[in-house]
Design a protein around this motif. Structure first.
Motif, PDB file in Angstrom:
ATOM      1  N   ALA A   1     -11.263   5.110  -4.786  1.00 56.85           N
ATOM      2  CA  ALA A   1     -11.443   3.750  -4.258  1.00 56.85           C
ATOM      3  C   ALA A   1     -12.420   2.959  -5.118  1.00 56.85           C
ATOM      4  O   ALA A   1     -12.235   1.760  -5.353  1.00 56.85           O
ATOM      5  CB  ALA A   1     -11.934   3.820  -2.813  1.00 56.85           C
TER       6      ALA A   1
ATOM      7  N   THR B   1      -3.234  -2.976  -5.984  1.00 57.66           N
ATOM      8  CA  THR B   1      -4.396  -3.358  -5.187  1.00 57.66           C
ATOM      9  C   THR B   1      -5.480  -3.968  -6.064  1.00 57.66           C
ATOM     10  O   THR B   1      -6.182  -4.902  -5.658  1.00 57.66           O
ATOM     11  CB  THR B   1      -4.965  -2.142  -4.434  1.00 57.66           C
TER      12      THR B   1
ATOM     13  N   LEU C   1     -14.263  -5.990  -0.631  1.00 62.12           N
ATOM     14  CA  LEU C   1     -13.120  -5.074  -0.597  1.00 62.12           C
ATOM     15  C   LEU C   1     -13.448  -3.955   0.380  1.00 62.12           C
ATOM     16  O   LEU C   1     -14.462  -3.258   0.226  1.00 62.12           O
ATOM     17  CB  LEU C   1     -12.848  -4.484  -1.989  1.00 62.12           C
TER      18      LEU C   1
ATOM     19  N   HIS D   1     -11.932  -0.558   1.503  1.00 64.33           N
ATOM     20  CA  HIS D   1     -10.905   0.352   0.980  1.00 64.33           C
ATOM     21  C   HIS D   1     -10.991   1.717   1.649  1.00 64.33           C
ATOM     22  O   HIS D   1     -12.071   2.255   1.898  1.00 64.33           O
ATOM     23  CB  HIS D   1     -11.083   0.511  -0.531  1.00 64.33           C
TER      24      HIS D   1
ATOM     25  N   PRO E   1      -4.850   4.993  -4.031  1.00 62.45           N
ATOM     26  CA  PRO E   1      -5.295   3.907  -4.915  1.00 62.45           C
ATOM     27  C   PRO E   1      -4.125   3.401  -5.744  1.00 62.45           C
ATOM     28  O   PRO E   1      -3.346   4.198  -6.276  1.00 62.45           O
ATOM     29  CB  PRO E   1      -6.353   4.588  -5.789  1.00 62.45           C
TER      30      PRO E   1
ATOM     31  N   THR F   1       0.859  -1.187   0.000  1.00 68.96           N
ATOM     32  CA  THR F   1       0.000   0.000   0.000  1.00 68.96           C
ATOM     33  C   THR F   1       0.895   1.237   0.000  1.00 68.96           C
ATOM     34  O   THR F   1       2.111   1.143   0.209  1.00 68.96           O
ATOM     35  CB  THR F   1      -0.937   0.026   1.223  1.00 68.96           C
TER      36      THR F   1
ATOM     37  N   THR G   1      -7.543  -2.750   2.933  1.00 70.20           N
ATOM     38  CA  THR G   1      -6.372  -1.987   2.490  1.00 70.20           C
ATOM     39  C   THR G   1      -5.680  -1.204   3.599  1.00 70.20           C
ATOM     40  O   THR G   1      -4.488  -0.924   3.484  1.00 70.20           O
ATOM     41  CB  THR G   1      -6.755  -0.966   1.397  1.00 70.20           C
TER      42      THR G   1
END
Length: 311
Positions: free
Chosen positions: A252, A217, A227, A229, A213, A137, A208
């Motif tokens: 996202a 990912t 997900l 995020h 972004p 990340t 995440t």
């Protein structure tokens, strides 16, 4: 096998009366995995009835709103006479700092706590039939996200075909379904692939933590069942999102769309949207057309198998 996610804390760096700092719990058939541990997480666990029996804690990065709940949680677990060991996983460079949190104020837990660093791309924890992987990340410090990925399940068992081939009803069915060939009384060998379909995918949950972004990912989250995020800001704060290494709801949503995820949760919501988070949802829906929601503290989400088969 059941899987349920509970959002324990969905706020940004500044908590509000409605949103606690980051904490996300997955209960997989009784095994509890906690992702991040913001201030007061142990109280959120009591409030929302998740239980304290976590086996692993996965920390995305060392900012306070993701880790300052660790001392309180450790001591609460100890006061509840915990005996089971607890493993804490964190990003590169986090081990020494996480150990200090475990022993904050000179506290010595009465149960074993181990702390591990995990490199992006590596498996943080491997169980019998699933694993938790760390992935890259982009934040303002050493950070990782985590992907819980189940192993493929056996294909569907064709009972009618098995009976046509002369397989007697009983234990032989189970052996064939688990990949073992079976010899009949007349010497005929029935191969598993004759009566079992192609392997079916397990479930995938991707969390995440705080991040910009990233294309990487998208690959990690490909076909995820859920997900979760970072969606701290709306477009109006996009410059601030870039400066602070967070994502906007629209950014996202592009990740969710391009990864073709089945369900998408916006989290780490800035306090500036405390009164009205709807703009975040509206901007995300402008990009991602699947099931999307702004996560709320205490929200529980059941995660079925991709083929809706709960066996």
């Amino acid at each position: 096998m059941s899987m349920r996610a509970t959002f324990l804390g969905t706020g940004g760096a500044v908590p509000t009366t409605a949103r606690a700092p980051s904490a996300f719990l997955v209960n997989r058939d009784g095994e509890r995995l906690l992702f991040d541990c913001g201030e007061g997480t142990q109280r959120q666990m009591m409030r929302f009835g998740t239980g304290f029996g976590i086996s692993h804690l996965f920390v995305t990065h060392l900012h306070g709103d993701h880790i300052l709940g660790i001392p309180g949680l450790i001591q609460t677990l100890d006061f509840n006479e915990r005996d089971d060991a607890l493993a804490i996983h964190g990003p590169p460079g986090s081990k020494r700092h996480l150990e200090k949190l475990v022993h904050a104020g000179g506290y010595q837990p009465g149960f074993h706590v181990s702390v591990h660093e995990t490199q992006p791309g590596n498996v943080a924890y491997r169980a019998d039939d699933y694993e938790v992987r760390a992935f890259e990340t982009e934040h303002r410090t050493s950070s990782v996200g985590y992907s819980l990925v189940e192993d493929d399940r056996p294909g569907r068992f064709n009972r009618e075909k098995a009976e046509e081939l002369g397989v007697p009803v009983g234990p032989a069915f189970g052996r064939l379904h688990t990949g073992e060939d079976v010899e009949l009384e007349d010497g005929t060998v029935i191969k598993s692939e004759q009566v079992v379909g192609e392997p079916r995918p397990g479930r995938k949950v991707v969390y995440t933590g705080d991040t910009r972004p990233l294309d990487s990912t998208i690959e990690i989250a490909r076909d995820a069942d859920l997900l979760v995020h970072d969606a701290t800001f709306t477009d109006e704060e996009s410059e601030r999102a870039t400066k602070t290494a967070h994502s906007t709801a629209r950014e996202a949503a592009r990740v969710a769309r391009d990864a073709d995820v089945r369900r998408f949760a916006l989290t780490h919501i800035s306090a500036r949207y405390a009164a009205n988070p709807k703009p975040l949802l509206e901007q995300a829906r402008g990009v991602y057309k699947g099931e999307v929601f702004v996560a709320e503290d205490g929200q529980k989400v059941e995660i079925p198998y991709p083929d809706s088969d709960d066996e």
